[in-house]
Design a protein around this motif. Structure first.
Motif, PDB file in Angstrom:
ATOM      1  N   PRO A 232      35.127 -53.990  29.340  1.00  0.00           N
ATOM      2  CA  PRO A 232      35.941 -53.438  30.421  1.00  0.00           C
ATOM      3  C   PRO A 232      35.879 -54.238  31.719  1.00  0.00           C
ATOM      4  N   ALA A 233      34.773 -54.902  31.984  1.00  0.00           N
ATOM      5  CA  ALA A 233      34.633 -55.674  33.218  1.00  0.00           C
ATOM      6  C   ALA A 233      33.718 -56.846  32.931  1.00  0.00           C
ATOM      7  N   ALA A 234      34.311 -57.984  32.599  1.00  0.00           N
ATOM      8  CA  ALA A 234      33.512 -59.131  32.165  1.00  0.00           C
ATOM      9  C   ALA A 234      34.063 -60.418  32.753  1.00  0.00           C
ATOM     10  N   VAL A 235      33.161 -61.368  32.979  1.00  0.00           N
ATOM     11  CA  VAL A 235      33.512 -62.684  33.509  1.00  0.00           C
ATOM     12  C   VAL A 235      32.895 -63.734  32.602  1.00  0.00           C
ATOM     13  N   VAL A 236      33.696 -64.656  32.119  1.00  0.00           N
ATOM     14  CA  VAL A 236      33.178 -65.816  31.406  1.00  0.00           C
ATOM     15  C   VAL A 236      32.785 -66.848  32.453  1.00  0.00           C
ATOM     16  N   ALA A 237      31.516 -67.180  32.516  1.00  0.00           N
ATOM     17  CA  ALA A 237      31.027 -68.110  33.530  1.00  0.00           C
ATOM     18  C   ALA A 237      31.640 -69.495  33.318  1.00  0.00           C
ATOM     19  N   PRO A 238      31.797 -70.266  34.378  1.00  0.00           N
ATOM     20  CA  PRO A 238      32.191 -71.665  34.207  1.00  0.00           C
ATOM     21  C   PRO A 238      31.013 -72.480  33.690  1.00  0.00           C
ATOM     22  N   LYS A 239      31.272 -73.715  33.319  1.00  0.00           N
ATOM     23  CA  LYS A 239      30.182 -74.615  32.933  1.00  0.00           C
ATOM     24  C   LYS A 239      29.235 -74.767  34.113  1.00  0.00           C
ATOM     25  N   MET A 240      27.935 -74.591  33.884  1.00  0.00           N
ATOM     26  CA  MET A 240      26.974 -74.593  34.980  1.00  0.00           C
ATOM     27  C   MET A 240      25.859 -75.596  34.744  1.00  0.00           C
ATOM     28  N   SER A 241      25.328 -76.132  35.832  1.00  0.00           N
ATOM     29  CA  SER A 241      24.080 -76.879  35.764  1.00  0.00           C
ATOM     30  C   SER A 241      22.936 -75.877  35.667  1.00  0.00           C
ATOM     31  N   LEU A 242      21.730 -76.361  35.356  1.00  0.00           N
ATOM     32  CA  LEU A 242      20.587 -75.466  35.265  1.00  0.00           C
ATOM     33  C   LEU A 242      20.239 -74.847  36.617  1.00  0.00           C
ATOM     34  N   SER A 243      20.423 -75.594  37.694  1.00  0.00           N
ATOM     35  CA  SER A 243      20.145 -75.032  39.016  1.00  0.00           C
ATOM     36  C   SER A 243      21.163 -73.947  39.363  1.00  0.00           C
ATOM     37  N   GLU A 244      22.416 -74.129  38.954  1.00  0.00           N
ATOM     38  CA  GLU A 244      23.427 -73.088  39.177  1.00  0.00           C
ATOM     39  C   GLU A 244      23.126 -71.860  38.322  1.00  0.00           C
ATOM     40  N   ALA A 245      22.661 -72.082  37.102  1.00  0.00           N
ATOM     41  CA  ALA A 245      22.280 -70.958  36.244  1.00  0.00           C
ATOM     42  C   ALA A 245      21.132 -70.169  36.860  1.00  0.00           C
ATOM     43  N   ALA A 246      20.212 -70.862  37.507  1.00  0.00           N
ATOM     44  CA  ALA A 246      19.095 -70.178  38.172  1.00  0.00           C
ATOM     45  C   ALA A 246      19.611 -69.286  39.297  1.00  0.00           C
ATOM     46  N   GLY A 247      20.610 -69.747  40.027  1.00  0.00           N
ATOM     47  CA  GLY A 247      21.197 -68.917  41.064  1.00  0.00           C
ATOM     48  C   GLY A 247      21.876 -67.689  40.503  1.00  0.00           C
ATOM     49  N   LEU A 248      22.599 -67.866  39.389  1.00  0.00           N
ATOM     50  CA  LEU A 248      23.269 -66.728  38.745  1.00  0.00           C
ATOM     51  C   LEU A 248      22.249 -65.711  38.263  1.00  0.00           C
ATOM     52  N   LEU A 249      21.231 -66.167  37.545  1.00  0.00           N
ATOM     53  CA  LEU A 249      20.230 -65.254  36.985  1.00  0.00           C
ATOM     54  C   LEU A 249      19.409 -64.588  38.078  1.00  0.00           C
ATOM     55  N   GLY A 250      19.056 -65.334  39.089  1.00  0.00           N
ATOM     56  CA  GLY A 250      18.171 -64.816  40.123  1.00  0.00           C
ATOM     57  C   GLY A 250      18.763 -63.717  40.968  1.00  0.00           C
ATOM     58  N   HIS A 251      20.087 -63.620  41.010  1.00  0.00           N
ATOM     59  CA  HIS A 251      20.747 -62.583  41.803  1.00  0.00           C
ATOM     60  C   HIS A 251      21.338 -61.473  40.936  1.00  0.00           C
ATOM     61  N   ALA A 252      21.037 -61.490  39.640  1.00  0.00           N
ATOM     62  CA  ALA A 252      21.561 -60.468  38.733  1.00  0.00           C
ATOM     63  C   ALA A 252      20.809 -59.155  38.894  1.00  0.00           C
ATOM     64  N   SER A 253      21.513 -58.065  38.669  1.00  0.00           N
ATOM     65  CA  SER A 253      20.858 -56.753  38.629  1.00  0.00           C
ATOM     66  C   SER A 253      20.123 -56.544  37.314  1.00  0.00           C
ATOM     67  N   ALA A 254      20.548 -57.251  36.272  1.00  0.00           N
ATOM     68  CA  ALA A 254      19.903 -57.152  34.968  1.00  0.00           C
ATOM     69  C   ALA A 254      20.278 -58.370  34.141  1.00  0.00           C
ATOM     70  N   VAL A 255      19.379 -58.743  33.241  1.00  0.00           N
ATOM     71  CA  VAL A 255      19.642 -59.814  32.282  1.00  0.00           C
ATOM     72  C   VAL A 255      19.194 -59.330  30.916  1.00  0.00           C
ATOM     73  N   VAL A 256      20.049 -59.514  29.920  1.00  0.00           N
ATOM     74  CA  VAL A 256      19.692 -59.260  28.524  1.00  0.00           C
ATOM     75  C   VAL A 256      19.993 -60.544  27.767  1.00  0.00           C
ATOM     76  N   GLY A 257      19.012 -61.029  27.001  1.00  0.00           N
ATOM     77  CA  GLY A 257      19.225 -62.295  26.320  1.00  0.00           C
ATOM     78  C   GLY A 257      18.488 -62.389  25.011  1.00  0.00           C
ATOM     79  N   VAL A 258      18.985 -63.260  24.157  1.00  0.00           N
ATOM     80  CA  VAL A 258      18.313 -63.555  22.901  1.00  0.00           C
ATOM     81  C   VAL A 258      17.270 -64.650  23.144  1.00  0.00           C
ATOM     82  N   ASP A 259      16.744 -65.222  22.071  1.00  0.00           N
ATOM     83  CA  ASP A 259      15.693 -66.234  22.152  1.00  0.00           C
ATOM     84  C   ASP A 259      16.294 -67.543  22.656  1.00  0.00           C
ATOM     85  N   THR A 260      16.242 -67.723  23.974  1.00  0.00           N
ATOM     86  CA  THR A 260      16.866 -68.880  24.613  1.00  0.00           C
ATOM     87  C   THR A 260      16.103 -69.242  25.871  1.00  0.00           C
ATOM     88  N   GLY A 261      16.202 -70.492  26.271  1.00  0.00           N
ATOM     89  CA  GLY A 261      15.502 -70.941  27.465  1.00  0.00           C
ATOM     90  C   GLY A 261      15.914 -70.206  28.720  1.00  0.00           C
TER      91      GLY A 261
END
Length: 319
Positions: A232-261
């Protein structure tokens, strides 16, 4: 004191080295740390504020192109840089032939794991100082103990990753969001798409969260787009560097993930996290369980959406 840390890959392995870096600098704040890492993971090394310089190598690329003159030029330049820089100590915390060889290029006293402790026993033959560290310990504990043995202190207390989130991505609109880390290294580690759709629907309906779907390959992007089309409310992220991914994850209200770095990166940034395991043992490869983070599942197990929601709602700072 000028120290070279050699930990070349992978993402999770570098992240699991952060607590050892933090602890080392607590004991010896005047040490200057240089980190040698694979170019594709260098941003992970750069994220730690106590690392003064990051040197890069490209073993994977060089191995595929050993007949190319450019590959040999890059190898010679790295070898020259390591040879000409004065290091008081080199610590290879990876314990592989591919890490021990460039570590030896630095022409400094070289410390590492002994024959029984190294992932590749032959790597220990390159080291001047060899330390015994049980292979039954978690990766974080192994790193902390190896650093402590190499520098003369005993690790104490809970691990501290020592890394901040960085800036929230400019493309991410204001408001609260959850990051769904659906991509992993092999199909057996994946969580069924139907459950991602159930979870995204729950997060939107019950908590008014936008769901963000990162990806790293064309196949993963296609799955992110399939999932987003049914949420119902989803965004496909653009291609990100690892530092950009850190910014995305660090400001999230929640993260759910499989076995990944990236799940380990979220763990280090202390955001509410549930890590899902379906084909690996979280006792060996899971995130560090804290008030913010927990592991679910195991080999041959597949957590339900309800189990993931219950675990997420039990995390600290979850709202």
């Amino acid at each position: 004191m000028n120290v070279l840390i050699v930990r070349t890959s992978s993402m999770g392995d570098l992240i699991h080295t952060w607590p050892a870096i933090t602890e080392l600098k607590t004991h010896y704040p005047n040490i200057r740390l240089t980190w040698l890492a694979e170019e594709s993971f260098a941003d992970i090394a750069r994220l730690h504020p106590q690392v003064a310089e990051v040197l890069t190598l490209r073993w994977r690329s060089w191995r595929k192109g050993l007949l190319r003159p450019a590959a040999w030029r890059e190898l010679r330049e790295l070898k020259r840089k390591l040879r000409d820089t004065h290091f008081d100590l080199v610590l290879d915390s990876q314990g592989l032939i591919k890490s021990a060889i460039p570590a030896r290029w630095a022409r400094a006293p070289l410390a590492g794991l002994d024959w029984k402790s190294a992932r590749e026993s032959l790597a220990s033959l390159f080291y001047d100082k060899k330390h015994t560290v049980s292979r039954s310990l978690s990766a974080i504990d192994r790193n902390r103990l190896l650093f402590g043995l190499s520098f003369g202190y005993a690790p104490e207390g809970a691990p501290s990753f020592g890394v901040a989130a960085g800036e929230r991505p400019a493309w991410m609109l204001s408001g609260r969001y959850a990051v769904l880390l659906h991509a992993t290294s092999r199909a057996s580690k994946e969580w069924p798409e139907a459950r991602w759709i159930e979870l995204g629907g729950e997060l939107s309906a019950r908590h008014d969260l936008v769901t963000v779907l990162p990806w790293g390959s064309d196949k993963e992007k296609a799955r992110a787009e399939r999932l987003a089309a049914q949420l119902p409310a989803a965004v496909v992220a653009p291609k990100m560097s690892l530092s950009e991914a850190a910014g995305l994850l660090g400001h999230a209200s929640a993260v759910v993930g499989v076995d990944t770095g990236l799940a380990h990166l979220a763990n280090a940034l202390q955001v509410p996290l549930v890590a899902i395991y379906t084909d690996t043992d979280p006792q060996q490869t899971g995130v560090v369980e804290t008030p913010w983070a927990t592991n679910l599942g195991n080999v041959g197990q597949c957590p339900t959406t309800e189990e993931v929601m219950r675990a997420l709602q039990a995390r600290r700072d979850w709202t």
